[in-house]
Design an enzyme around this catalytic site. Structure first.
Site, PDB file in Angstrom:
ATOM      1  N   GLY A 112       0.790  -1.035   0.215  1.00 27.48           N
ATOM      2  CA  GLY A 112       0.055   0.018  -0.067  1.00 27.48           C
ATOM      3  C   GLY A 112       0.948   1.297   0.034  1.00 27.48           C
ATOM      4  N   CYS A 144       5.663  -6.011   1.593  1.00 28.81           N
ATOM      5  CA  CYS A 144       5.850  -4.532   1.327  1.00 28.81           C
ATOM      6  C   CYS A 144       5.489  -3.887   2.650  1.00 28.81           C
ATOM      7  CB  CYS A 144       5.403  -3.864   0.025  1.00 28.81           C
ATOM      8  SG  CYS A 144       5.871  -2.027  -0.183  1.00 28.81           S
ATOM      9  N   TYR A 145       4.305  -2.812   2.350  1.00 25.99           N
ATOM     10  CA  TYR A 145       3.748  -2.320   3.499  1.00 25.99           C
ATOM     11  C   TYR A 145       3.203  -3.220   4.749  1.00 25.99           C
ATOM     12  CZ  TYR A 145       0.321   0.793   6.147  1.00 25.99           C
ATOM     13  OH  TYR A 145      -0.228   1.333   7.151  1.00 25.99           O
ATOM     14  N   HIS A 188       7.859  -7.313  -4.028  1.00 27.03           N
ATOM     15  CA  HIS A 188       6.551  -7.543  -4.477  1.00 27.03           C
ATOM     16  C   HIS A 188       6.560  -8.963  -5.346  1.00 27.03           C
ATOM     17  CE1 HIS A 188       4.278  -4.008  -3.335  1.00 27.03           C
ATOM     18  NE2 HIS A 188       5.588  -3.400  -3.297  1.00 27.03           N
ATOM     19  N   GLU A 241       4.307 -10.513  -6.365  1.00 24.09           N
ATOM     20  CA  GLU A 241       3.144 -10.537  -7.191  1.00 24.09           C
ATOM     21  C   GLU A 241       3.382 -10.122  -8.569  1.00 24.09           C
ATOM     22  OE1 GLU A 241       3.343  -8.750  -4.812  1.00 24.09           O
ATOM     23  OE2 GLU A 241       2.202  -6.573  -5.075  1.00 24.09           O
ATOM     24  N   ASP A 250     -17.734  -7.819 -20.332  1.00 25.04           N
ATOM     25  CA  ASP A 250     -18.361  -8.446 -19.102  1.00 25.04           C
ATOM     26  C   ASP A 250     -19.948  -8.643 -19.409  1.00 25.04           C
ATOM     27  OD1 ASP A 250     -16.100  -7.723 -18.070  1.00 25.04           O
ATOM     28  OD2 ASP A 250     -16.559  -6.076 -17.055  1.00 25.04           O
ATOM     29  N   LYS A 304     -11.112  -9.593 -14.552  1.00 24.23           N
ATOM     30  CA  LYS A 304     -11.319  -9.235 -15.777  1.00 24.23           C
ATOM     31  C   LYS A 304     -10.515 -10.336 -16.772  1.00 24.23           C
ATOM     32  CE  LYS A 304     -12.488  -6.179 -18.707  1.00 24.23           C
ATOM     33  NZ  LYS A 304     -14.097  -5.439 -18.730  1.00 24.23           N
TER      34      LYS A 304
END
Ligand code: XMP
Length: 578
Positions: free
Chosen positions: A54, A81-82, A169, A171, A227, A367
């Protein structure tokens, strides 16, 4: 709320949490995002928790925190991280501002340990960092497992308590072995079992649709976007074509081919409201007023459709293409939220939602997962790979002006008195544009940061007359100008698809501005951008050969005097010009 998934991501701000949830799902384990402050008691059923990254500092008042009890129950926790910083802070370590920030690629030196999070990962490796604050002293009972040249505490562990933190990170794709860190956490530390397959989801979703529908039929307002089309198609497969109906509202603000595409969807009818929208927009030049009018007209059309089709009768429920990020606070863009208030204001829709007569088949999916599902259903790539297109359509790409005004020269280039919307911090700007004589992104960025009177920089790529001779003239949204924009946009889309350029950009708005000559009163601006979520964006260059071909063809459209290229990143320019 659904039962707890095996992994819960505690959202400590920004969009990081979504990427983390996506990456865990890619490992075959279902993960959901919850607010960081969720009480420990409500999280006890999960096998593991990830505290997300964050943008805040743990010492700022009001910055996100977590319930400290999550660290005491023997549940596995990974702080990223945060997340690592808040864990260290709450457990008696020290967090401080680093001497310098560390943004981008870095090299991690990871020790040889027996900790399951780091199994098989010891050694030097590329990671991605984005921080200024760092852990200065680890909490009692923790050891340091890895470091970089800038950050002495890049990985921490208290394995007996199943508590871990990483400053980098895992990710993001730039962390070379990021997936392995997440897999170690999910499987070795938490002991999760595979329970999620991002492919092959259709049969389970279809079963859910049948249960929600309980014998009733489903009605959709389809937009032609990914969508709503995938959701509509799933309902058709689940219930049969005769129990699913859709209406596509043609606002007259759509691109070439959009309405025809919707017309070809079985079960979809087109509500032609073009004259209604254009009539209401006649003479209007202010961007916010355009948006407001479009919202109001949309509500009117929807009410008319609900009334005429008797959709409030008991045999109907409403289908919507809501996806997972739309359902949680931190997801979606502010603009998307605005558009949704318009839709929600429709009393009939409110009534259906209030009594639970709604089915949202995609509400758990991201998505990419919706696209994957679309492929599984055999929907055309043309639909699935579509760039996002805003609800108000071409209206926010067809710029208007209240006044006639000449182009002015300035030491840096020519000031074009067409006002466009921009964003700086949290506030909106509305300012003229600077045209420079070269396709130079670096110069454009430096100029737009330095000059206070403009919020965008463009470069001219083709013109019928010298730029200094072009004029801005007073005009509003007219059918003629929309048709001109539609033709230019169709050329740009065709050429960028044929050259595969469209895969390199996230979105490619084509803008019409009232700058030209008496014979050719408008110009076109090309605005190709790369982005992750539309919140920030970078202007993307184009190879000269393609640009030359594209601009030459656009310049042949009747009424077009010039073609420009928008060199502005977001911030300070927005993606749309409005
Ligand atoms: P801006 O112009 O704010 O746009 O940089 C960010 C992203 O949001 C899209 N956008 C909208 N999408 N309804 C939508 O569904 C809207 O009213 C709307 N306005 C902007 C824009 O196309 C870009 O992707």
């Amino acid at each position: 709320m659904n039962p707890l998934p095996q992994i819960v991501i505690l959202d400590a701000g920004g969009q990081y949490c979504h990427l983390e949830a996506r990456k865990v799902r890619d490992l075959g384990v279902y993960a959901e995002v919850r607010p960081s402050e969720t009480p420990a008691a409500e999280l006890a059923g999960a096998r593991g928790l990830i505290i997300s990254g964050g943008p805040n500092s743990v010492y700022e008042p009001g910055s996100p925190t977590v319930d400290p009890a999550i660290f005491a129950g023997g549940q596995a926790v990974l702080g990223i991280c945060y997340g690592q910083q808040i864990m260290a802070h709450l457990l008696g370590g020290e967090v401080r501002k680093g001497e310098k920030g560390e943004y981008g690629l870095a090299t991690l030196e990871l020790d040889e340990t027996t900790d399951p999070l780091f199994a098989g990962l010891a050694g030097r490796q590329q990671i991605w960092m984005s921080h200024r604050d760092l852990v200065g002293a680890v909490p009692p009972g923790f050891s340091v497992a890895g470091r970089t040249g800038t950050c002495a505490v890049a990985a921490i562990a208290a394995p007996a308590r199943k508590l871990y933190g990483v400053q980098f990170h895992p990710e993001v794709a730039h962390t070379a072995r990021g997936r392995e860190y997440l897999a170690n956490f999910v499987f070795r530390v938490c002991g999760c079992v595979a329970d999620w397959d991002p492919r092959h989801r259709a049969p389970a979703i279809e079963e859910e649709i049948r249960q929600s529908a309980a014998g009733r039929s489903v009605f959709f307002f389809v937009s032609g976007g990914v969508d709503s089309s995938v959701a509509f198609h799933l309902c058709t497969r689940a219930l049969g074509a005769d129990r699913v109906r859709g209406v596509y509202v043609d606002t007259g603000l759509m691109r070439d081919g959009d309405t025809d595409f919707a017309r070809r969807m079985p079960g979809v009818s087109v509500e032609d409201a073009g004259e209604q929208f254009l009539g209401a927009l006649a003479g209007v030049t202010d961007p916010e007023q355009k948006r407001h009018i479009i919202g109001e007209e949309f509500v009117r059309v929807q009410e008319r459709v609900i009334e005429s089709r008797r959709l409030l009768d008991e045999q109907w429920i409403l289908g919507q293409g809501t996806i997972y990020p739309d359902t949680i606070e931190s997801g979606g863009t502010a603009k998307a939220a605005v558009i949704k208030t318009h839709h929600n204001r429709v009393a009939g829709i409110q009534q259906l939602i209030a009594c639970g007569r709604i089915v949202e088949p995609l509400h758990l999916l991201y998505k990419d997962e919706v696209r994957e599902l679309g492929r599984e259903l055999g929907l055309p790539a043309e639909l699935l790979e579509r760039h996002p297109f805003p609800g108000p359509g071409l209206a926010i790409r067809c710029l208007c002006s209240e006044f006639d005004a000449p182009v002015r020269s300035s030491p840096e280039g020519l000031i074009i008195p067409v006002q466009s919307v921009g964003v700086q911090g949290d506030s909106r700007s509305y300012a003229p544009v600077l045209a420079i004589d070269a396709l130079d992104h670096d110069r454009a960025t430096a100029l737009v940061n330095r000059l206070s009177g403009v919020n965008r920089v463009i470069a001219q790529v083709a013109a019928r007359a010298p730029l200094a001779e072009l004029q801005v003239r007073a005009c509003s949204l007219t059918a003629e100008r929309l048709a001109r924009l539609r033709r230019a946009d169709a050329i740009v889309r065709r050429l960028s698809q044929e050259s595969d350029y469209d895969r390199r950009v996230w979105q490619f708005p084509v803008i019409l501005i009232p700058l030209g000559t008496a014979a050719a009163p408008d110009s076109v601006v090309l605005r190709p951008v790369d982005s992750v979520d539309g919140m920030t964006a970078r202007s993307v260059p184009m190879e000269p050969g393609l640009l030359e071909k594209m601009s030459a063809e656009v310049l042949r459209v009747d009424g077009i005097a010039g073609v420009f290229y928008d060199l502005t990143h977001k911030p300070p320019g927005t993606i749309e010009w409005e």
